[in-house]
Design a protein around this motif. Structure first.
Motif, PDB file in Angstrom:
ATOM      1  N   ILE A  74      -4.834 -10.455  27.868  1.00 54.99           N
ATOM      2  CA  ILE A  74      -3.742 -10.680  27.712  1.00 54.99           C
ATOM      3  C   ILE A  74      -4.734 -12.011  25.993  1.00 54.99           C
ATOM      4  O   ILE A  74      -3.140 -12.120  25.370  1.00 54.99           O
ATOM      5  CB  ILE A  74      -3.423 -11.750  28.465  1.00 54.99           C
ATOM      6  CG1 ILE A  74      -2.776 -11.029  29.566  1.00 54.99           C
ATOM      7  CG2 ILE A  74      -1.980 -13.410  28.296  1.00 54.99           C
ATOM      8  CD1 ILE A  74      -2.025 -11.747  30.852  1.00 54.99           C
ATOM      9  N   LEU A  75      -5.247 -12.851  26.722  1.00 50.06           N
ATOM     10  CA  LEU A  75      -6.014 -13.245  25.609  1.00 50.06           C
ATOM     11  C   LEU A  75      -6.078 -12.490  24.527  1.00 50.06           C
ATOM     12  O   LEU A  75      -6.015 -13.113  22.838  1.00 50.06           O
ATOM     13  CB  LEU A  75      -7.101 -14.090  25.449  1.00 50.06           C
ATOM     14  CG  LEU A  75      -7.056 -15.960  26.379  1.00 50.06           C
ATOM     15  CD1 LEU A  75      -8.248 -16.372  26.980  1.00 50.06           C
ATOM     16  CD2 LEU A  75      -6.478 -16.159  25.678  1.00 50.06           C
ATOM     17  N   SER A  76      -6.887 -11.556  24.424  1.00 48.91           N
ATOM     18  CA  SER A  76      -7.162 -10.195  22.988  1.00 48.91           C
ATOM     19  C   SER A  76      -5.790 -10.633  22.173  1.00 48.91           C
ATOM     20  O   SER A  76      -5.686 -10.554  21.010  1.00 48.91           O
ATOM     21  CB  SER A  76      -7.777  -9.804  23.430  1.00 48.91           C
ATOM     22  OG  SER A  76      -9.204  -9.626  23.714  1.00 48.91           O
ATOM     23  N   ALA A  77      -4.559  -9.891  23.328  1.00 46.20           N
ATOM     24  CA  ALA A  77      -3.255  -9.392  22.633  1.00 46.20           C
ATOM     25  C   ALA A  77      -2.607 -11.025  21.434  1.00 46.20           C
ATOM     26  O   ALA A  77      -2.011 -10.280  20.675  1.00 46.20           O
ATOM     27  CB  ALA A  77      -2.226  -8.795  24.017  1.00 46.20           C
ATOM     28  N   LEU A  78      -2.859 -11.675  22.825  1.00 43.65           N
ATOM     29  CA  LEU A  78      -2.692 -13.081  22.057  1.00 43.65           C
ATOM     30  C   LEU A  78      -3.130 -13.368  20.858  1.00 43.65           C
ATOM     31  O   LEU A  78      -2.028 -13.651  19.351  1.00 43.65           O
ATOM     32  CB  LEU A  78      -2.845 -14.141  23.273  1.00 43.65           C
ATOM     33  CG  LEU A  78      -1.874 -15.965  22.845  1.00 43.65           C
ATOM     34  CD1 LEU A  78      -0.292 -15.467  23.037  1.00 43.65           C
ATOM     35  CD2 LEU A  78      -1.849 -16.260  24.062  1.00 43.65           C
ATOM     36  N   VAL A  79      -4.242 -13.198  20.674  1.00 44.00           N
ATOM     37  CA  VAL A  79      -5.041 -13.770  19.508  1.00 44.00           C
ATOM     38  C   VAL A  79      -4.618 -12.607  18.420  1.00 44.00           C
ATOM     39  O   VAL A  79      -3.997 -12.993  17.329  1.00 44.00           O
ATOM     40  CB  VAL A  79      -5.730 -13.040  19.546  1.00 44.00           C
ATOM     41  CG1 VAL A  79      -6.599 -13.486  18.102  1.00 44.00           C
ATOM     42  CG2 VAL A  79      -7.364 -14.214  20.490  1.00 44.00           C
ATOM     43  N   GLU A  80      -4.558 -11.078  18.786  1.00 44.35           N
ATOM     44  CA  GLU A  80      -3.803 -10.383  17.830  1.00 44.35           C
ATOM     45  C   GLU A  80      -1.886  -9.968  17.413  1.00 44.35           C
ATOM     46  O   GLU A  80      -1.895 -10.390  16.431  1.00 44.35           O
ATOM     47  CB  GLU A  80      -3.825  -8.714  18.239  1.00 44.35           C
ATOM     48  CG  GLU A  80      -5.525  -8.530  18.301  1.00 44.35           C
ATOM     49  CD  GLU A  80      -5.909  -7.032  18.847  1.00 44.35           C
ATOM     50  OE1 GLU A  80      -4.738  -6.502  18.707  1.00 44.35           O
ATOM     51  OE2 GLU A  80      -6.499  -7.114  19.445  1.00 44.35           O
ATOM     52  N   GLY A  82      -0.234 -12.838  18.410  1.00 41.34           N
ATOM     53  CA  GLY A  82       0.496 -14.038  18.250  1.00 41.34           C
ATOM     54  C   GLY A  82       1.562 -14.759  19.412  1.00 41.34           C
ATOM     55  O   GLY A  82       1.540 -15.720  18.678  1.00 41.34           O
ATOM     56  N   THR A  83       2.345 -14.189  20.105  1.00 43.11           N
ATOM     57  CA  THR A  83       3.745 -15.045  20.705  1.00 43.11           C
ATOM     58  C   THR A  83       2.894 -14.167  22.467  1.00 43.11           C
ATOM     59  O   THR A  83       2.832 -12.865  22.444  1.00 43.11           O
ATOM     60  CB  THR A  83       5.242 -14.840  20.234  1.00 43.11           C
ATOM     61  OG1 THR A  83       5.034 -13.089  19.872  1.00 43.11           O
ATOM     62  CG2 THR A  83       5.121 -15.238  18.578  1.00 43.11           C
ATOM     63  N   LEU A  84       3.569 -15.014  23.125  1.00 45.69           N
ATOM     64  CA  LEU A  84       4.076 -14.327  24.797  1.00 45.69           C
ATOM     65  C   LEU A  84       4.682 -13.004  24.805  1.00 45.69           C
ATOM     66  O   LEU A  84       4.338 -12.444  25.000  1.00 45.69           O
ATOM     67  CB  LEU A  84       4.299 -15.453  25.734  1.00 45.69           C
ATOM     68  CG  LEU A  84       3.508 -16.288  25.280  1.00 45.69           C
ATOM     69  CD1 LEU A  84       3.748 -17.769  26.820  1.00 45.69           C
ATOM     70  CD2 LEU A  84       2.113 -16.245  26.041  1.00 45.69           C
ATOM     71  N   LYS A  85       5.967 -13.289  23.679  1.00 51.34           N
ATOM     72  CA  LYS A  85       6.889 -11.884  23.999  1.00 51.34           C
ATOM     73  C   LYS A  85       6.363 -10.839  23.451  1.00 51.34           C
ATOM     74  O   LYS A  85       6.676  -9.694  24.576  1.00 51.34           O
ATOM     75  CB  LYS A  85       8.132 -12.587  23.441  1.00 51.34           C
ATOM     76  CG  LYS A  85       9.479 -11.323  23.659  1.00 51.34           C
ATOM     77  CD  LYS A  85      10.879 -12.043  22.383  1.00 51.34           C
ATOM     78  CE  LYS A  85      11.787 -11.171  22.860  1.00 51.34           C
ATOM     79  NZ  LYS A  85      12.479 -11.431  22.493  1.00 51.34           N
ATOM     80  N   ALA A  86       5.468 -11.016  22.697  1.00 54.12           N
ATOM     81  CA  ALA A  86       4.829  -9.505  21.745  1.00 54.12           C
ATOM     82  C   ALA A  86       3.778  -8.662  23.106  1.00 54.12           C
ATOM     83  O   ALA A  86       3.971  -8.007  23.216  1.00 54.12           O
ATOM     84  CB  ALA A  86       4.750  -9.810  20.579  1.00 54.12           C
ATOM     85  N   VAL A  87       2.847 -10.266  23.368  1.00 60.85           N
ATOM     86  CA  VAL A  87       1.515  -9.887  24.501  1.00 60.85           C
ATOM     87  C   VAL A  87       2.432  -9.085  25.869  1.00 60.85           C
ATOM     88  O   VAL A  87       2.152  -7.828  25.717  1.00 60.85           O
ATOM     89  CB  VAL A  87       1.268 -10.590  24.689  1.00 60.85           C
ATOM     90  CG1 VAL A  87       0.561 -10.504  25.761  1.00 60.85           C
ATOM     91  CG2 VAL A  87       0.804 -11.337  23.931  1.00 60.85           C
ATOM     92  N   ALA A  88       3.731  -9.607  25.959  1.00 61.25           N
ATOM     93  CA  ALA A  88       4.649  -9.228  26.948  1.00 61.25           C
ATOM     94  C   ALA A  88       5.134  -7.622  27.420  1.00 61.25           C
ATOM     95  O   ALA A  88       4.371  -6.764  28.040  1.00 61.25           O
ATOM     96  CB  ALA A  88       5.271  -9.781  28.229  1.00 61.25           C
TER      97      ALA A  88
END
Length: 127
Positions: A74-80, A82-88
């Motif tokens: 989740i942290l890696s995806a958040l770095v790439e 940028g938003t929680l919605k996009a990570v989800a």
């Protein structure tokens, strides 16, 4: 040979040097007993152990496996992304799951926000 009064000046000077050479240490550990043990081992004349992580700390002691694989993902995806919605959406998780995981990450890293968590995790090499 030291004259009278010079011995005290020398001791004060040495004490000031030790204060200047004190390193800031941050201990991130899930087990409070292990954290207390680490704090006892660090000599207080050389290390100042801070509760909250500061990014300019000299030493970070991080427990192996502090973050789970899901939290790291989740942290890696958040770095790439940028938003929680996009990570989800990207990881096929429910947005509430991502938020809950991020809250757990912040608690473990002792930070308050997602940007602080990503910055600290990157600095520590956790992601």
């Amino acid at each position: 040979m030291l004259q009278r009064g010079e011995g005290m000046k020398f001791k004060r000077h040495k004490a000031r040097q030790l204060q200047r050479r004190q390193f800031i240490a941050i201990v991130l550990c899930l087990d409070p007993v292990a954290e207390a043990l680490i704090r006892q081992v660090l000599p207080s004349e050389f290390f100042c152990v801070k509760e909250k992580p500061s990014f300019d700390a000299d030493l970070f002691i991080v427990e192996e496996g502090l973050l789970t694989q899901t939290e790291q993902k989740i942290l890696s995806a958040l770095v790439e992304l940028g938003t929680l919605k996009a990570v989800a959406e990207h990881l096929h998780y429910h947005p509430v799951t991502v938020k809950r995981c991020l809250r757990s990450i912040c608690k473990k890293l002792r930070v308050k926000t997602a940007p602080q968590a990503t910055a600290l995790a990157t600095r520590l090499g956790l992601i």
